[in-house]
Design a protein around this motif. Structure first.
Motif: not given
Length: 122
Positions: A16-20, A82-89
């Motif tokens: 998923x993605x998030x934007x800070x 902008x954070x895309x292709x988020x990973x658990x790490x």
């Protein structure tokens, strides 16, 4: 003095993605470089990305290159990650910071926000 307030963190599934956002007040934000850093539980704070005062120069940590994009809107005194292709790490508390001159090292930054939690579930 520059005051920084982060927002936009939350819980997201892997991929998923998030934007800070990092809202700045106080002295003229447009003269400062901005950095994003993160700290996961039990780990040291690490560099994520940084952008120069004009937005024309940006650095990224290898771990986020190609997935995260740093930007800024000086008219709104706000920076973004902008954070895309988020990973658990990528799970960590994310902090924005400001200083005169772009840099990767956290100890060179003068002003810090309070942080926003990003949690990526697998």
């Amino acid at each position: 003095q520059v005051q920084l307030v982060e927002s936009g963190g939350g819980l997201v599934q892997a991929g998923g993605s998030l934007r800070l956002s990092c809202a700045a007040s106080g002295r003229t934000f447009s003269t400062y470089a901005m950095g994003w850093f993160r700290q996961a539980p039990g780990k040291e704070r690490e560099f994520v990305a940084a952008i120069g005062w004009s937005g024309g120069n940006a650095y990224y940590a290898d771990s986020v290159k190609g997935r995260f994009t740093i930007s800024r809107d000086n008219a709104k005194n706000t920076g973004y990650l902008q954070m895309n292709s988020l990973k658990p790490e990528d799970t960590a508390v994310y902090y924005c910071a400001a200083r005169l001159g772009i840099a990767r090292m956290d100890n060179l930054y003068n002003y810090w926000g309070q942080g926003t939690q990003v949690t990526v579930s697998s």
